[in-house]
Scaffold this motif. Structure first.
Motif, PDB file in Angstrom:
ATOM      1  N   SER A  88     -32.684  39.381 133.284  1.00 39.31           N
ATOM      2  CA  SER A  88     -33.869  39.026 134.069  1.00 39.31           C
ATOM      3  C   SER A  88     -33.512  37.960 135.089  1.00 39.31           C
ATOM      4  CB  SER A  88     -35.047  38.616 133.192  1.00 39.31           C
ATOM      5  OG  SER A  88     -34.662  37.722 132.213  1.00 39.31           O
ATOM      6  N   ASP A  89     -32.394  37.269 134.877  1.00 34.18           N
ATOM      7  CA  ASP A  89     -31.925  36.297 135.875  1.00 34.18           C
ATOM      8  C   ASP A  89     -31.836  36.920 137.267  1.00 34.18           C
ATOM      9  OD1 ASP A  89     -31.665  34.370 133.975  1.00 34.18           O
ATOM     10  OD2 ASP A  89     -29.475  34.200 134.094  1.00 34.18           O
ATOM     11  N   PHE A 113     -37.510  26.650 132.170  1.00 30.94           N
ATOM     12  CA  PHE A 113     -36.163  27.227 132.119  1.00 30.94           C
ATOM     13  C   PHE A 113     -35.344  26.774 133.343  1.00 30.94           C
ATOM     14  CE2 PHE A 113     -33.732  31.491 132.339  1.00 30.94           C
ATOM     15  CZ  PHE A 113     -32.813  31.077 131.394  1.00 30.94           C
ATOM     16  N   ASN A 160     -39.173  28.500 126.960  1.00 37.34           N
ATOM     17  CA  ASN A 160     -37.890  28.038 126.417  1.00 37.34           C
ATOM     18  C   ASN A 160     -37.596  26.714 127.112  1.00 37.34           C
ATOM     19  OD1 ASN A 160     -35.221  27.662 125.695  1.00 37.34           O
ATOM     20  ND2 ASN A 160     -34.429  29.210 127.104  1.00 37.34           N
ATOM     21  N   ASP A 187     -42.439  34.817 133.083  1.00 40.05           N
ATOM     22  CA  ASP A 187     -41.143  35.134 132.489  1.00 40.05           C
ATOM     23  C   ASP A 187     -41.388  35.459 131.018  1.00 40.05           C
ATOM     24  OD1 ASP A 187     -38.702  34.972 131.134  1.00 40.05           O
ATOM     25  OD2 ASP A 187     -37.913  33.412 132.459  1.00 40.05           O
ATOM     26  N   TYR A 190     -39.460  36.097 125.846  1.00 40.52           N
ATOM     27  CA  TYR A 190     -39.735  35.990 124.402  1.00 40.52           C
ATOM     28  C   TYR A 190     -41.053  36.652 123.996  1.00 40.52           C
ATOM     29  CZ  TYR A 190     -35.957  32.701 124.930  1.00 40.52           C
ATOM     30  OH  TYR A 190     -34.745  32.142 125.234  1.00 40.52           O
ATOM     31  N   THR A 215     -36.517  40.950 129.325  1.00 39.91           N
ATOM     32  CA  THR A 215     -35.064  40.997 129.145  1.00 39.91           C
ATOM     33  C   THR A 215     -34.650  41.797 127.920  1.00 39.91           C
ATOM     34  OG1 THR A 215     -33.077  39.643 128.977  1.00 39.91           O
ATOM     35  CG2 THR A 215     -34.995  38.856 127.779  1.00 39.91           C
ATOM     36  N   SER A 217     -31.887  40.701 126.526  1.00 43.11           N
ATOM     37  CA  SER A 217     -30.921  39.728 125.987  1.00 43.11           C
ATOM     38  C   SER A 217     -31.348  39.107 124.663  1.00 43.11           C
ATOM     39  CB  SER A 217     -30.712  38.591 126.986  1.00 43.11           C
ATOM     40  OG  SER A 217     -30.229  39.079 128.209  1.00 43.11           O
ATOM     41  N   LYS A 218     -32.627  39.085 124.363  1.00 48.14           N
ATOM     42  CA  LYS A 218     -33.090  38.337 123.197  1.00 48.14           C
ATOM     43  C   LYS A 218     -33.389  39.298 122.052  1.00 48.14           C
ATOM     44  CE  LYS A 218     -32.310  34.854 125.684  1.00 48.14           C
ATOM     45  NZ  LYS A 218     -33.112  34.279 126.737  1.00 48.14           N
ATOM     46  N   ARG A 226     -26.081  42.170 129.842  1.00 50.22           N
ATOM     47  CA  ARG A 226     -26.830  41.772 131.040  1.00 50.22           C
ATOM     48  C   ARG A 226     -27.768  42.845 131.573  1.00 50.22           C
ATOM     49  NH1 ARG A 226     -27.716  38.233 130.289  1.00 50.22           N
ATOM     50  NH2 ARG A 226     -28.100  37.382 132.348  1.00 50.22           N
TER      51      ARG A 226
HETATM   52  C1  LIG Z   1     -32.899  33.858 127.864  1.00 48.05           C
HETATM   53  C2  LIG Z   1     -33.939  33.729 128.911  1.00 48.05           C
HETATM   54  C3  LIG Z   1     -34.022  34.649 129.937  1.00 48.05           C
HETATM   55  C4  LIG Z   1     -33.149  35.861 129.919  1.00 48.05           C
HETATM   56  O1  LIG Z   1     -32.178  35.848 130.834  1.00 48.05           O
HETATM   57  P1  LIG Z   1     -31.286  37.161 131.000  1.00 48.05           P
HETATM   58  O2  LIG Z   1     -30.756  36.965 132.356  1.00 48.05           O
HETATM   59  O3  LIG Z   1     -32.217  38.334 130.922  1.00 48.05           O
HETATM   60  O4  LIG Z   1     -30.276  37.147 129.922  1.00 48.05           O
HETATM   61  C5  LIG Z   1     -34.990  34.501 130.902  1.00 48.05           C
HETATM   62  N1  LIG Z   1     -35.877  33.492 130.823  1.00 48.05           N
HETATM   63  C6  LIG Z   1     -35.857  32.608 129.825  1.00 48.05           C
HETATM   64  C7  LIG Z   1     -36.885  31.561 129.754  1.00 48.05           C
HETATM   65  C8  LIG Z   1     -34.871  32.694 128.847  1.00 48.05           C
HETATM   66  O5  LIG Z   1     -34.826  31.795 127.863  1.00 48.05           O
END
Ligand SMILES: *Cc1c(COP(=O)(O)O)cnc(C)c1O
Length: 361
Positions: A88-89, A113, A160, A187, A190, A215, A217-218, A226
């Motif tokens: 998502s970055d 974040f 986060n 965002d 989570y 994302t 990623s979590k 990615r």
């Molecule tokens: C981990 C996280 C992301 C995810 O980032 P990716 O690029 O998808 O790995 C996005 N926003 C927050 C607040 C996070 O903690």
């Protein structure tokens, strides 16, 4: 000869520091510093990743239709209004690149974040921070910090590193109170760990200035690969697709993500385990005198008496092979963020904090 100068703002960016992942001389390390899934990725995602190796010579899809279709099916969304990115970055970067520039402001919260500030500066815009209320996003301070120069307001919900979130009424008040033309980005890294929360979908459907990022990623345990996505108004998706690299995602990323999002059984099991162990660990730490706010994510933000105690406990945990995250850079120097691991890891954390408290008494 002179050294070329980067664009204004870029040298103001502090380099992102990721969670530590190893301790010298130890092989029994429990890594709880990056909010990763303790159960890894779905076996179906791993199988899809492995079969993608037969297509290494082929360019991948540019429109990500198959992955967008799967996400649309699972979440009941119009797949034409989904965009996929390198985590998502990448979506957050595309949003800033498209909607904020020199002279514009990008709003985020006090403990928000780190990427929001980085991506605003990278676009030449000015990041602006709004105070939180006891580690919770405060709609009033955000609205009073917004000006006609504010082009984007980023909030993570749940946030986060605090783990806290705000409800639907507050989100609607924020979306409606921002200046005309300012985009609200929710965002949702989570979202799946929060109860009864759809990431703000109803808000997106009823307004033109709300966008959501998500994302793999979590919850899906694919941080190393990615993949992320965004959902919002058709016009915004059209804008972002113009600046997105046409081959930003590889076969491997697309195939693994699609298999992951379709494996609902694995995802549900991971959420259930997170909910169970999150409550258990938060209670056990609170009984030891280490409280935390009720977390809606896959980590808890453990609060210590002061900065020194947090640092000492962090060192004690490392001695024991446990890596958690210091969050001083998020203006929470008396806290440690602890990812909810599997049951054995959570028990190790609690046992180590107990022995830390005993030896300091
Ligand atoms: C981990 C996280 C992301 C995810 O980032 P990716 O690029 O998808 O790995 C996005 N926003 C927050 C607040 C996070 O903690």
């Amino acid at each position: 000869m002179s050294t070329p100068s980067p664009q204004p703002g870029i040298m103001d960016i502090s380099l992102y520091v990721g969670g530590q992942s190893a301790l010298p001389g130890r092989d029994d390390v429990v890594k709880l510093s990056s909010n990763e899934n303790p159960f890894g990725a779905s076996p179906k995602a791993i199988a899809a990743f492995e079969s993608s190796s037969r297509q290494l010579h082929r360019y991948p899809s540019t429109d990500h239709a198959s992955l967008r279709g799967a996400i649309g099916d699972v979440h009941g969304l119009d797949s034409d209004r989904i965009i996929c990115g390198v985590g998502s970055d990448e979506i957050l970067h595309l949003l800033c690149q498209a909607y904020a520039g020199p002279g514009d402001e990008v709003l985020h919260t006090e403990h928000g974040f780190a990427i929001y500030k980085i991506t605003a500066l990278a676009a030449g815009a000015t990041p602006v921070e709004a105070k939180e209320r006891e580690r919770v996003t405060d709609v009033d301070t955000l609205l009073s910090a917004a000006t006609e120069r504010t082009k984007i307001c980023f909030i993570a919900n749940p946030n986060n590193p605090t783990g806290t979130m705000i409800g639907g009424n507050d989100l609607a008040r924020l979306a409606d109170g921002l200046p005309k033309g300012c985009l609200l980005v929710l965002d949702g890294a989570y979202v799946e760990f929060a109860e009864d929360y759809d990431g703000g979908l109803s808000l997106i459907e009823s307004r033109e200035n709300v966008f959501m990022t998500r994302t793999f990623s979590k919850l899906y345990g694919l941080g190393g690969l990615r993949i992320g996505w965004g959902y919002g108004p058709r016009e915004i998706i059209g804008v972002l697709n113009r600046i997105r690299g046409p081959f930003n995602l590889s076969h491997a990323q697309l195939a693994a993500a699609e298999a992951a999002v379709r494996d609902r059984e694995f995802a549900a099991r991971c959420v259930a385990e997170n909910t169970r162990m999150r409550a258990w660990m938060a209670n056990a730490l609170a009984e030891l005198g280490v409280p935390s706010d009720t977390s809606c994510a896959n980590f808890i933000l453990a609060r210590f008496a002061n900065v020194d105690e947090a640092a000492a406990c962090d060192a004690w945990l490392k001695e024991d092979g446990i890596i958690v995250r210091q969050v001083a850079s998020y203006k929470l120097p008396h806290c440690l963020r602890v990812t909810v691991g599997d049951e054995a890891s959570c028990r190790r954390v609690v046992a180590a904090v107990r022995s830390f408290k005993e030896q300091t008494q």
